[in-house]
Write a protein that holds these residues in place. Structure first.
Motif, PDB file in Angstrom:
ATOM      1  N   UNK A  78      21.446  22.577  70.662  1.00  0.00           N
ATOM      2  CA  UNK A  78      22.081  21.644  69.446  1.00  0.00           C
ATOM      3  C   UNK A  78      23.413  21.798  69.389  1.00  0.00           C
ATOM      4  N   UNK A  79      24.196  22.737  70.597  1.00  0.00           N
ATOM      5  CA  UNK A  79      26.113  22.886  70.581  1.00  0.00           C
ATOM      6  C   UNK A  79      25.531  22.060  71.804  1.00  0.00           C
ATOM      7  N   UNK A  80      26.264  20.872  72.147  1.00  0.00           N
ATOM      8  CA  UNK A  80      26.592  19.719  73.032  1.00  0.00           C
ATOM      9  C   UNK A  80      28.239  20.449  73.206  1.00  0.00           C
ATOM     10  N   UNK A  81      28.571  21.025  73.096  1.00  0.00           N
ATOM     11  CA  UNK A  81      30.258  22.228  74.024  1.00  0.00           C
ATOM     12  C   UNK A  81      29.369  22.314  74.985  1.00  0.00           C
ATOM     13  N   UNK A  82      30.072  22.376  76.598  1.00  0.00           N
ATOM     14  CA  UNK A  82      30.243  23.348  77.990  1.00  0.00           C
ATOM     15  C   UNK A  82      30.551  24.780  77.394  1.00  0.00           C
ATOM     16  N   UNK A  83      29.365  25.396  77.906  1.00  0.00           N
ATOM     17  CA  UNK A  83      29.853  27.062  77.848  1.00  0.00           C
ATOM     18  C   UNK A  83      31.034  27.455  78.529  1.00  0.00           C
ATOM     19  N   UNK A  84      31.581  28.730  77.253  1.00  0.00           N
ATOM     20  CA  UNK A  84      32.325  29.326  77.536  1.00  0.00           C
ATOM     21  C   UNK A  84      33.011  29.312  79.177  1.00  0.00           C
ATOM     22  N   UNK A  85      34.371  30.047  79.209  1.00  0.00           N
ATOM     23  CA  UNK A  85      34.498  30.478  80.895  1.00  0.00           C
ATOM     24  C   UNK A  85      33.323  31.854  80.622  1.00  0.00           C
ATOM     25  N   UNK A  86      33.827  32.833  79.805  1.00  0.00           N
ATOM     26  CA  UNK A  86      33.439  34.375  79.845  1.00  0.00           C
ATOM     27  C   UNK A  86      31.680  34.030  79.564  1.00  0.00           C
ATOM     28  N   UNK A  87      31.276  33.033  79.289  1.00  0.00           N
ATOM     29  CA  UNK A  87      29.817  32.860  79.499  1.00  0.00           C
ATOM     30  C   UNK A  87      29.058  32.102  80.767  1.00  0.00           C
TER      31      UNK A  87
END
Length: 421
Positions: free
Chosen positions: A322-331
């Protein structure tokens, strides 16, 4: 020191200045400044009504002069009278006024980070790292310590020794130290502070002369070539997003930041290439990876898997369905650490790929191009005129080697029954 022809404005409010009084008039734009009833102290609001400046007025030879002695809220009303007394004593002896002498280390670092946010010069990743350093290392260790109290001994006791005792790397400790030193230097440069207590304090001061900081920061690859078959075999048990991320890191030697930000619009299934835009690369230069038939099959299968789970947005590794933003660096880093059980990192995959290329006889310049390292002008000319085919040949040879290590390396992941991670 500035002469002041008009100490009072029509919008000046006389009061005993306190935090409560400051906030009382904060939203009242008709009030330009507060005048303290105890002394010739003024608090002048800024246009944004979120900040203000402390001004101390004094008379000399029938002329009134003003001295900026701090900024609110960095310097609170609780400490301002101490600052006023110190400045009046200094001025009486013929000295100069001092700006923010009671500023705490944490107030300084918060000011510095907010300033970097306002300047829009650092990437979001860099800002996130600065906030993380401050939250985990600076704020807990320097609570209530004033900037003027910073000495080698204080820094050693509050930062260097605790971090070394917790087995942090020399590089990470250096990053925390550098945040503090940079904040002091910039604050002095823009006159947020009068003096820089860390001007003559250097990171090397905290180590013996025989200790090499540079050598300690060079970390060997924690992943050996003979471990690659086991790594590839273990990938079979991973969810598709984690599996593809690690596979792309190993298969291309790409950086984790470049890979986690990959988008389908950058994958050209017709020309068989993956283009990383300059804004996503470390050296701010576009990078093109040829896609071998092995990688094309893996990517097409993964795309089908995403479609089957109701995801049709652009990011290869979205935060969620549901959130199309790329995963964060930490993830992304967490995925790799979890898979490797913290034995090696994403950068180790990049290092190992480079070593295997050398073992397979890949030309040095071709390998450097695959790593997107900046080279000499001569190297660049060679790269642009001959490199595309050379990179494709190198990756084809390398992917055949990977496939020989584990036949399921590039096996399609598509299965309509699987649930998205």
């Amino acid at each position: 020191m500035l002469s002041n022809q008009r100490a009072f404005f029509a919008s000046t409010v006389r009061t005993k200045i306190s935090e409560a009084q400051i906030r009382k008039y904060l939203s009242d734009e008709s009030v330009r400044q507060l005048k303290d009833t105890r002394t010739s102290l003024y608090l002048r609001y800024h246009k944004d009504r979120q900040r203000a400046s402390w001004w101390l007025m004094r008379y000399e030879d029938r002329q009134q002069y003003r001295h900026r002695i701090g900024a609110w809220p960095a310097l609170s009303a609780k400490h301002i009278m101490e600052v006023v007394d110190a400045n009046l004593a200094s001025l009486a002896k013929g000295g100069s006024s001092e700006c923010n002498p009671y500023l705490t280390v944490n107030e300084l670092v918060k000011w510095h980070i907010q300033r970097q946010v306002n300047l829009h010069q650092l990437s979001q990743t860099r800002l996130t790292n600065l906030r993380s350093l401050a939250k985990k290392q600076i704020y807990p260790n320097f609570k209530d310590i004033q900037v003027r109290e910073l000495t080698r001994t204080i820094i050693d006791q509050q930062l260097i020794q605790p971090m070394r005792a917790n087995n942090y790397t020399v590089s990470y400790i250096n990053a925390s130290f550098s945040l503090l030193k940079t904040a002091c230097a910039i604050a002095k440069g823009v006159h947020f502070m009068t003096t820089n207590p860390m001007a003559d304090i250097f990171y090397k001061d905290f180590f013996s002369q025989s200790f090499s900081i540079r050598k300690s920061q060079v970390k060997g690859c924690q992943l050996n070539t003979h471990q690659i078959p086991d790594v590839l075999a273990q990938l079979d048990n991973q969810q598709p997003p984690q599996r593809l991320l690690i596979l792309m890191l190993l298969a291309h030697g790409s950086r984790i930041g470049e890979t986690r930000n990959a988008r389908w619009q950058q994958i050209d299934f017709t020309r068989h290439q993956w283009t990383i835009p300059a804004k996503n690369t470390k050296n701010r230069r576009e990078m093109i990876y040829p896609l071998t038939p092995y990688m094309l099959d893996a990517l097409q299968s993964y795309r089908q898997w995403q479609y089957s789970n109701g995801y049709q947005a652009d990011a290869l590794f979205p935060t969620s369905r549901w959130n199309p933003k790329p995963i964060y660096s930490s993830k992304a880093s967490e995925w790799v650490r979890t898979f490797s059980e913290q034995r090696w990192s994403a950068h180790d995959l990049r290092k190992r790929a480079r070593s295997i290329w050398a073992e397979l006889g890949v030309d040095y310049i071709v390998a450097e191009a695959l790593l997107n390292h900046s080279g000499s002008a001569l190297d660049e000319a060679y790269i642009y005129s001959h490199m595309a085919d050379k990179k494709r040949e190198a990756l084809q040879t390398y992917h055949e080697w990977l496939n020989s290590c584990w036949l399921n390396t590039f096996t399609p992941v598509f299965s309509p029954n699987k649930i998205a991670a």
